[in-house]
Design a protein around this motif. Structure first.
Motif, PDB file in Angstrom:
ATOM      1  N   UNK A  61     -55.891  27.851 -50.128  1.00  0.00           N
ATOM      2  CA  UNK A  61     -57.032  27.213 -49.475  1.00  0.00           C
ATOM      3  C   UNK A  61     -58.105  28.210 -49.076  1.00  0.00           C
ATOM      4  N   UNK A  62     -57.688  29.355 -48.537  1.00  0.00           N
ATOM      5  CA  UNK A  62     -58.654  30.383 -48.134  1.00  0.00           C
ATOM      6  C   UNK A  62     -59.371  30.967 -49.349  1.00  0.00           C
ATOM      7  N   UNK A  63     -58.664  31.109 -50.459  1.00  0.00           N
ATOM      8  CA  UNK A  63     -59.305  31.589 -51.688  1.00  0.00           C
ATOM      9  C   UNK A  63     -60.402  30.637 -52.152  1.00  0.00           C
ATOM     10  N   UNK A  64     -60.140  29.330 -52.037  1.00  0.00           N
ATOM     11  CA  UNK A  64     -61.157  28.346 -52.418  1.00  0.00           C
ATOM     12  C   UNK A  64     -62.385  28.460 -51.516  1.00  0.00           C
ATOM     13  N   UNK A  65     -62.174  28.672 -50.208  1.00  0.00           N
ATOM     14  CA  UNK A  65     -63.296  28.873 -49.287  1.00  0.00           C
ATOM     15  C   UNK A  65     -64.076  30.136 -49.658  1.00  0.00           C
ATOM     16  N   UNK A 103     -64.463  23.456 -45.046  1.00  0.00           N
ATOM     17  CA  UNK A 103     -63.076  23.015 -44.864  1.00  0.00           C
ATOM     18  C   UNK A 103     -62.390  22.928 -46.221  1.00  0.00           C
ATOM     19  N   UNK A 104     -61.083  23.154 -46.235  1.00  0.00           N
ATOM     20  CA  UNK A 104     -60.287  22.947 -47.441  1.00  0.00           C
ATOM     21  C   UNK A 104     -58.934  22.375 -47.040  1.00  0.00           C
ATOM     22  N   UNK A 105     -58.696  21.132 -47.447  1.00  0.00           N
ATOM     23  CA  UNK A 105     -57.437  20.455 -47.136  1.00  0.00           C
ATOM     24  C   UNK A 105     -56.525  20.512 -48.353  1.00  0.00           C
ATOM     25  N   UNK A 106     -55.318  21.043 -48.171  1.00  0.00           N
ATOM     26  CA  UNK A 106     -54.315  21.089 -49.229  1.00  0.00           C
ATOM     27  C   UNK A 106     -53.148  20.195 -48.833  1.00  0.00           C
ATOM     28  N   UNK A 166     -49.295  19.432 -44.889  1.00  0.00           N
ATOM     29  CA  UNK A 166     -50.687  19.708 -45.236  1.00  0.00           C
ATOM     30  C   UNK A 166     -51.120  21.012 -44.577  1.00  0.00           C
ATOM     31  N   UNK A 167     -52.087  21.677 -45.202  1.00  0.00           N
ATOM     32  CA  UNK A 167     -52.720  22.855 -44.613  1.00  0.00           C
ATOM     33  C   UNK A 167     -54.224  22.629 -44.658  1.00  0.00           C
ATOM     34  N   UNK A 168     -54.881  22.740 -43.507  1.00  0.00           N
ATOM     35  CA  UNK A 168     -56.333  22.583 -43.423  1.00  0.00           C
ATOM     36  C   UNK A 168     -56.934  23.940 -43.071  1.00  0.00           C
ATOM     37  N   UNK A 169     -57.508  24.605 -44.069  1.00  0.00           N
ATOM     38  CA  UNK A 169     -58.167  25.893 -43.846  1.00  0.00           C
ATOM     39  C   UNK A 169     -59.613  25.636 -43.437  1.00  0.00           C
ATOM     40  N   UNK A 176     -67.884  22.505 -35.403  1.00  0.00           N
ATOM     41  CA  UNK A 176     -66.728  22.030 -36.165  1.00  0.00           C
ATOM     42  C   UNK A 176     -65.696  21.316 -35.289  1.00  0.00           C
ATOM     43  N   UNK A 177     -65.805  21.468 -33.966  1.00  0.00           N
ATOM     44  CA  UNK A 177     -64.775  20.933 -33.068  1.00  0.00           C
ATOM     45  C   UNK A 177     -64.693  19.412 -33.160  1.00  0.00           C
ATOM     46  N   UNK A 178     -65.862  18.751 -33.204  1.00  0.00           N
ATOM     47  CA  UNK A 178     -65.856  17.285 -33.281  1.00  0.00           C
ATOM     48  C   UNK A 178     -65.141  16.800 -34.540  1.00  0.00           C
TER      49      UNK A 178
END
Length: 662
Positions: free
Chosen positions: A547-551, A598-601, A609-612, A621-623
């Motif tokens: 996910x971090x690589x995609x970001x 954001x990147x959701x896997x 799930x992992x949300x990067x 981004x908090x909301x």
């Protein structure tokens, strides 16, 4: 082969299939002898032409001539189709199961008769079906077409099938000339047997033999019936009964069937026909429905000291009583999901309604039906008591329910308890909602709606836990929407604000919330398709790295943010969560977050799930994380998520958010 066995073969060739138990009684032989006979025939002909499933013996029509020739049985003994009454019934079914005009050549060839013979046959058919308001129309250029009321046509089809079963090889003819689907009878018979057990009912042997044929023929008729036709018992009157839900399982292989056809076929299964089917008009004539409603109204006023002389209330009561009495006549058990909870919470109202219903001509409705009626009573009492208070409220809402009016009335009572400052302008069905164009701010609904108004989907609000969760979701929306906050504030202060200053103060209040409004609107788009990916990695750390690589590839973070996040996540992953099995790897903005992203896997096999994220320095981004948290903590949403795909998931997330499941 002995003469006795030859007689059995001749009988089987005529009837096509028969229960082994019936054969043993009819020919005074043991079941083992039937099995041996079937095996002998198959061995001699070197084909499995006779099927024996332990309960029934079946001979496929295509092998009839082969078996008759081998055992020297005259073929004309097996073809009573040439008899006039059989020929006419075959002709009627041929025409009834076609939606276009059939030429005389076509019909005569199908019935193995001359054109003159068929012309006279159809005249005879018309004479006896005309009394049922149906007839076969003839046009010289086109041919024959059956016309009349659809319900009457189907009733006559059932009459013909009944007669066909009186002929020696009637069942064979139905398969060969009408149904023309090999093996379908056996499959449907097995399903019907299982359904008998599930519903704890017993169909007569005679009806069980006919029923698969009737159903298959009615399905063929439904395939050619495009125009609307009247069936006084409506789908919604039966759809929430236990029996109807089970019966629908018979027809899982026919997705094109309409709700009206499903209703009709369910009634056919239950043994109902045009003569003994209790329709709404029958109910009204047997029980004077207006008199019954007046009786209920009078007794309610006596016992509850409340004014029920209201035409709208009587109309609602009538709308539910008629289908309730139809269900009672058909011995159907309605499923009311809130029965136990309602009786526990509103027992005095339930007990009063039950006593009144039981006191009228021993009608005796079951518990679930009485609860529905009690809901209408309670909803009306609430409506009258709160009308004046309701008219002074600023925020307007409507309750939409697919299940029926009584459910929506009870939901309105529950909503009133949770959100007393909302003006509930009424309840309606989905169709009424679309037709009315109501001027409301929010919609509470049991089903998704295609509307630009804010919709909250109501699920499980009859349990304490469900009510609490739903209340939090709605109140969160009220807090986020500046328009609602402004109106609530002004409504609260209107008694102390001079009338001449009201609009000026309202504008200032709205300006005060403007910044929040912009942020609120910007947060509505939760995730885009490229921000969602299904993966099959073996663990959450591999998912986080991906996910971090995609970001990083999108230019949202740099390598330093990647490294810092992985270090932090490997050390503190147990606390970096946003929901059950939903992990949130992230690092401070200063570590190299370039822009919000954001990147959701999603890993369905692990159900994790992992949300990067790449956060914003102003915490914008908090909301969005709060909104996603609402989705990720919803059990129903998560079940749908793991069964979805990347394309559909965007719609699922946005649809769930828009419908209030957050």
């Amino acid at each position: 082969m002995s003469e006795k066995y030859k007689e059995i073969v001749r009988y089987l060739l005529n009837v096509n299939h028969e229960k082994i138990e019936s054969l043993t009684r009819r020919f005074d032989i043991a079941s083992e002898e039937v099995a041996n006979l079937a095996n002998d025939i198959n061995e001699h002909l070197r084909k499995k032409v006779v099927i024996n499933n332990g309960e029934m013996v079946y001979i496929a029509t295509e092998f009839t001539s082969m078996i008759a020739e081998y055992y020297q049985i005259p073929i004309d003994e097996l073809t009573p189709i040439y008899k006039p009454e059989v020929r006419r019934d075959i002709a009627f079914l041929k025409i009834a199961l076609n939606d276009e005009y059939l030429s005389l050549d076509n019909v005569s060839e199908h019935c193995l008769a001359s054109k003159n013979t068929l012309t006279n046959d159809i005249k005879v058919i018309n004479r006896y079906i005309y009394e049922n308001d149906i007839f076969i129309e003839y046009q010289r250029k086109y041919g024959y077409l059956l016309k009349g009321q659809e319900l009457n046509i189907r009733a006559e089809i059932m009459n013909v099938v009944d007669r066909m079963f009186q002929y020696p090889n009637g069942r064979s003819l139905l398969e060969e000339k009408v149904i023309m689907v090999k093996g379908e009878y056996f499959l449907l018979t097995e399903r019907i047997r299982k359904l008998e057990s599930k519903l704890d009912i017993t169909l007569s042997d005679e009806y069980l033999n006919k029923l698969p044929y009737i159903i298959l023929i009615m399905i063929k008729r439904s395939e050619i019936t495009d125009k609307e036709w009247d069936l006084s018992i409506k789908f919604q009157d039966l759809s929430n009964t236990k029996e109807f839900k089970e019966i629908q399982g018979l027809f899982w292989g026919y997705p094109e069937l309409s709700k009206r056809d499903l209703t009709y076929l369910a009634l056919v299964f239950l043994g109902a026909n045009r003569v003994d089917l209790k329709t709404e008009s029958d109910v009204k004539s047997e029980i004077k429905i207006e008199e019954f409603v007046d009786f209920i109204t009078m007794k309610l006023e006596e016992k509850l000291a409340f004014n029920f002389k209201n035409n709208q209330f009587k109309s609602k009561l009538t709308q539910h009583l008629i289908p309730a009495l139809v269900r009672k006549n058909l011995k159907l058990t309605i499923e009311n999901p809130v029965t136990d909870d309602f009786i526990q919470r509103y027992y005095p109202v339930y007990e009063v309604v039950k006593e009144i219903i039981d006191g009228y001509k021993n009608i005796g409705l079951d518990e679930a039906e009485i609860v529905y009626l009690a809901m209408i009573v309670l909803g009306h009492m609430y409506y009258i008591n709160n009308e004046e208070y309701r008219n002074n409220k600023e925020l307007k809402a409507v309750v939409v329910c697919h299940s029926g009016h009584s459910i929506s009335e009870l939901m309105k009572v529950q909503l009133k308890d949770m959100f007393p400052d909302v003006n509930y302008v009424g309840t309606c069905s989905m169709r009424q909602f679309y037709e009315a164009s109501l001027n409301v701010d929010i919609v509470f609904s049991t089903i998704p709606l295609n509307t630009n108004k804010k919709v909250f989907i109501m699920e499980n609000i009859f349990s304490d836990k469900g009510r609490e969760e739903f209340k939090k979701k709605v109140e969160s929306y009220f807090e986020l929407d500046p328009n609602i906050k402004t109106r609530q504030l002004m409504n609260f202060l209107k008694d102390v604000i001079p009338e001449e200053n009201y609009e000026e103060i309202q504008d200032k209040a709205h300006t005060f919330f403007e910044t929040e409004e912009e942020e609120f609107n910007n947060s509505l788009g939760l995730l885009e398709e490229h921000q969602i990916k299904f993966v099959r990695d073996k663990g959450i750390f591999q998912m986080a790295a991906k996910g971090l690589n995609l970001l990083k590839n999108r230019g949202s973070i740099n390598q330093n943010y990647f490294d810092s996040t992985m270090d932090i996540f490997e050390e503190k992953y147990q606390t970096m969560i946003i929901g059950p099995n939903i992990y949130l790897p992230h690092a401070p903005v200063e570590e190299g977050a370039i822009r919000e992203d954001y990147q959701l896997l999603i890993n369905p096999s692990l159900e994790k799930c992992v949300l990067c994220i790449s956060p914003e320095s102003n915490n914008a981004h908090v909301k969005k994380l709060l909104e996603l948290n609402g989705l990720f903590t919803d059990d129903l949403f998560m079940k749908r998520l793991y069964k979805s795909n990347e394309k559909d998931l965007v719609k699922l997330i946005e649809g769930s958010y828009e419908c209030g499941i957050w």
